[in-house]
Design a protein around this motif. Structure first.
Motif, PDB file in Angstrom:
ATOM      1  N   VAL A  55      13.238  34.173  16.603  1.00 34.38           N
ATOM      2  CA  VAL A  55      14.590  33.955  17.125  1.00 34.38           C
ATOM      3  C   VAL A  55      15.430  33.291  16.040  1.00 34.38           C
ATOM      4  O   VAL A  55      15.068  32.242  15.516  1.00 34.38           O
ATOM      5  CB  VAL A  55      14.558  33.054  18.385  1.00 34.38           C
ATOM      6  N   ASP A  56      16.556  33.927  15.709  1.00 36.75           N
ATOM      7  CA  ASP A  56      17.447  33.381  14.684  1.00 36.75           C
ATOM      8  C   ASP A  56      18.238  32.221  15.294  1.00 36.75           C
ATOM      9  O   ASP A  56      19.015  32.409  16.230  1.00 36.75           O
ATOM     10  CB  ASP A  56      18.391  34.468  14.182  1.00 36.75           C
ATOM     11  N   VAL A  57      18.023  31.015  14.775  1.00 39.33           N
ATOM     12  CA  VAL A  57      18.733  29.839  15.268  1.00 39.33           C
ATOM     13  C   VAL A  57      19.841  29.421  14.307  1.00 39.33           C
ATOM     14  O   VAL A  57      20.416  28.343  14.464  1.00 39.33           O
ATOM     15  CB  VAL A  57      17.761  28.662  15.548  1.00 39.33           C
ATOM     16  N   GLY A  58      20.136  30.264  13.314  1.00 40.95           N
ATOM     17  CA  GLY A  58      21.216  29.975  12.379  1.00 40.95           C
ATOM     18  C   GLY A  58      22.533  29.870  13.118  1.00 40.95           C
ATOM     19  O   GLY A  58      22.820  30.632  14.029  1.00 40.95           O
ATOM     20  N   GLY A  59      23.338  28.897  12.741  1.00 40.54           N
ATOM     21  CA  GLY A  59      24.632  28.689  13.386  1.00 40.54           C
ATOM     22  C   GLY A  59      24.569  27.662  14.507  1.00 40.54           C
ATOM     23  O   GLY A  59      25.605  27.152  14.937  1.00 40.54           O
ATOM     24  N   TYR A  60      23.382  27.367  15.015  1.00 35.58           N
ATOM     25  CA  TYR A  60      23.246  26.298  16.003  1.00 35.58           C
ATOM     26  C   TYR A  60      23.315  24.967  15.258  1.00 35.58           C
ATOM     27  O   TYR A  60      23.189  24.912  14.043  1.00 35.58           O
ATOM     28  CB  TYR A  60      21.911  26.396  16.749  1.00 35.58           C
ATOM     29  N   ALA A  61      23.507  23.887  15.998  1.00 34.19           N
ATOM     30  CA  ALA A  61      23.586  22.555  15.391  1.00 34.19           C
ATOM     31  C   ALA A  61      22.954  21.546  16.342  1.00 34.19           C
ATOM     32  O   ALA A  61      22.670  21.844  17.495  1.00 34.19           O
ATOM     33  CB  ALA A  61      25.042  22.186  15.128  1.00 34.19           C
ATOM     34  N   PHE A  62      22.731  20.354  15.810  1.00 36.27           N
ATOM     35  CA  PHE A  62      22.301  19.250  16.659  1.00 36.27           C
ATOM     36  C   PHE A  62      23.000  17.988  16.200  1.00 36.27           C
ATOM     37  O   PHE A  62      23.482  17.884  15.070  1.00 36.27           O
ATOM     38  CB  PHE A  62      20.774  19.084  16.655  1.00 36.27           C
ATOM     39  N   ASP A  63      23.100  17.037  17.114  1.00 35.97           N
ATOM     40  CA  ASP A  63      23.737  15.761  16.849  1.00 35.97           C
ATOM     41  C   ASP A  63      22.649  14.750  16.529  1.00 35.97           C
ATOM     42  O   ASP A  63      21.587  14.754  17.148  1.00 35.97           O
ATOM     43  CB  ASP A  63      24.522  15.333  18.094  1.00 35.97           C
ATOM     44  N   HIS A  64      22.900  13.869  15.564  1.00 38.39           N
ATOM     45  CA  HIS A  64      21.850  12.983  15.056  1.00 38.39           C
ATOM     46  C   HIS A  64      22.467  11.634  14.679  1.00 38.39           C
ATOM     47  O   HIS A  64      23.503  11.591  14.020  1.00 38.39           O
ATOM     48  CB  HIS A  64      21.231  13.665  13.824  1.00 38.39           C
ATOM     49  N   PHE A  65      21.853  10.530  15.135  1.00 37.78           N
ATOM     50  CA  PHE A  65      22.296   9.212  14.694  1.00 37.78           C
ATOM     51  C   PHE A  65      21.969   9.069  13.211  1.00 37.78           C
ATOM     52  O   PHE A  65      20.837   9.282  12.791  1.00 37.78           O
ATOM     53  CB  PHE A  65      21.612   8.095  15.497  1.00 37.78           C
ATOM     54  N   ALA A  66      22.968   8.698  12.430  1.00 34.85           N
ATOM     55  CA  ALA A  66      22.811   8.639  10.979  1.00 34.85           C
ATOM     56  C   ALA A  66      22.233   7.300  10.550  1.00 34.85           C
ATOM     57  O   ALA A  66      22.653   6.244  11.021  1.00 34.85           O
ATOM     58  CB  ALA A  66      24.159   8.864  10.301  1.00 34.85           C
ATOM     59  N   LYS A  67      21.293   7.368   9.649  1.00 34.09           N
ATOM     60  CA  LYS A  67      20.694   6.177   9.058  1.00 34.09           C
ATOM     61  C   LYS A  67      21.352   5.943   7.697  1.00 34.09           C
ATOM     62  O   LYS A  67      21.888   6.869   7.095  1.00 34.09           O
ATOM     63  CB  LYS A  67      19.185   6.375   8.919  1.00 34.09           C
ATOM     64  N   PRO A  68      21.329   4.696   7.194  1.00 32.52           N
ATOM     65  CA  PRO A  68      21.981   4.419   5.899  1.00 32.52           C
ATOM     66  C   PRO A  68      21.498   5.325   4.769  1.00 32.52           C
ATOM     67  O   PRO A  68      22.289   5.760   3.927  1.00 32.52           O
ATOM     68  CB  PRO A  68      21.615   2.950   5.630  1.00 32.52           C
ATOM     69  N   ARG A  69      20.214   5.644   4.741  1.00 29.95           N
ATOM     70  CA  ARG A  69      19.665   6.520   3.700  1.00 29.95           C
ATOM     71  C   ARG A  69      20.305   7.911   3.774  1.00 29.95           C
ATOM     72  O   ARG A  69      20.652   8.508   2.749  1.00 29.95           O
ATOM     73  CB  ARG A  69      18.144   6.631   3.874  1.00 29.95           C
ATOM     74  N   GLU A  70      20.486   8.410   4.985  1.00 27.56           N
ATOM     75  CA  GLU A  70      21.078   9.746   5.165  1.00 27.56           C
ATOM     76  C   GLU A  70      22.552   9.755   4.766  1.00 27.56           C
ATOM     77  O   GLU A  70      23.035  10.714   4.161  1.00 27.56           O
ATOM     78  CB  GLU A  70      20.903  10.191   6.616  1.00 27.56           C
ATOM     79  N   ILE A  71      23.262   8.678   5.079  1.00 28.81           N
ATOM     80  CA  ILE A  71      24.672   8.573   4.698  1.00 28.81           C
ATOM     81  C   ILE A  71      24.792   8.548   3.178  1.00 28.81           C
ATOM     82  O   ILE A  71      25.665   9.202   2.595  1.00 28.81           O
ATOM     83  CB  ILE A  71      25.310   7.316   5.327  1.00 28.81           C
ATOM     84  N   GLU A  72      23.897   7.817   2.528  1.00 32.98           N
ATOM     85  CA  GLU A  72      23.892   7.754   1.063  1.00 32.98           C
ATOM     86  C   GLU A  72      23.592   9.126   0.452  1.00 32.98           C
ATOM     87  O   GLU A  72      24.248   9.555  -0.496  1.00 32.98           O
ATOM     88  CB  GLU A  72      22.856   6.744   0.583  1.00 32.98           C
ATOM     89  N   GLN A  73      22.598   9.828   0.999  1.00 34.36           N
ATOM     90  CA  GLN A  73      22.260  11.157   0.487  1.00 34.36           C
ATOM     91  C   GLN A  73      23.449  12.100   0.620  1.00 34.36           C
ATOM     92  O   GLN A  73      23.767  12.853  -0.307  1.00 34.36           O
ATOM     93  CB  GLN A  73      21.044  11.716   1.232  1.00 34.36           C
ATOM     94  N   LYS A  74      24.129  12.072   1.771  1.00 29.55           N
ATOM     95  CA  LYS A  74      25.295  12.931   1.992  1.00 29.55           C
ATOM     96  C   LYS A  74      26.402  12.587   1.000  1.00 29.55           C
ATOM     97  O   LYS A  74      26.991  13.474   0.381  1.00 29.55           O
ATOM     98  CB  LYS A  74      25.790  12.777   3.438  1.00 29.55           C
TER      99      LYS A  74
END
Length: 167
Positions: A55-74
């Motif tokens: 099943v192609d799930v491309g284009g779907y999304a999910f919501d995620h609480f951001a951690k400081p490490r993830e904010i820095e990577q972004k």
């Protein structure tokens, strides 16, 4: 917390599923709770072509609480490593309002394996061409003395060559 049994009857925590999402598929935003507290969150889009059990799930999304490490990577333009709690399903969505569709992936490891396989395939197809292009750009230009030509570059000028020629 989810536990798993290993040989000898000892208990240990299950491993969290983790995968790198390309930077351009991670979109930070702020979420304000009813009590006024503000949280950093991220919408993480699934790249097109990611398939789970066919099943192609491309284009779907999910919501995620951001951690400081993830904010820095972004912020630094790097791939963002997202962790999934063991035993909790991942809820994907697509669209808004009446046209909103949802999927639930019971095992987060399935999503991680699918995204990793997609990232590896992308790197194989496009990474090789990028490496070749980068190598060609970084390759130093040989000087005329190194190439066995005359040391004076003005003596190499060919009066019959066109002025707009490129190599």
């Amino acid at each position: 917390m989810a536990q798993e049994t290993i040989q000898g009857g000892e208990r240990r925590s299950e491993r969290w599923a983790r995968v790198n999402f390309p930077n351009k598929f991670v979109h930070p935003h702020e979420y304000t709770a009813r009590d006024g507290r503000v949280f950093d969150k991220m919408f993480v889009s699934i790249p097109p072509g990611v398939k789970i059990n066919g099943v192609d799930v491309g284009g779907y999304a999910f919501d995620h609480f951001a951690k400081p490490r993830e904010i820095e990577q972004k912020a630094n333009g790097r791939p963002v490593a997202i962790n999934f709690r063991p035993g909790e399903p991942v809820r994907l969505f697509k669209g808004t309002g009446a046209e909103r569709r949802t999927l639930e992936i019971a095992n987060p490891w399935d999503l991680c394996r699918a995204v990793k396989a997609h990232n590896d395939e992308y790197a194989k197809v496009y990474g090789t061409a990028r490496a070749e292009t980068t190598e060609a750009v970084r390759k130093p230009v040989e000087s005329s003395a190194d190439a066995g030509g005359p040391a004076d570059p003005t003596s190499m000028a060919d009066p019959t060559a066109s002025a707009g020629a490129t190599l």
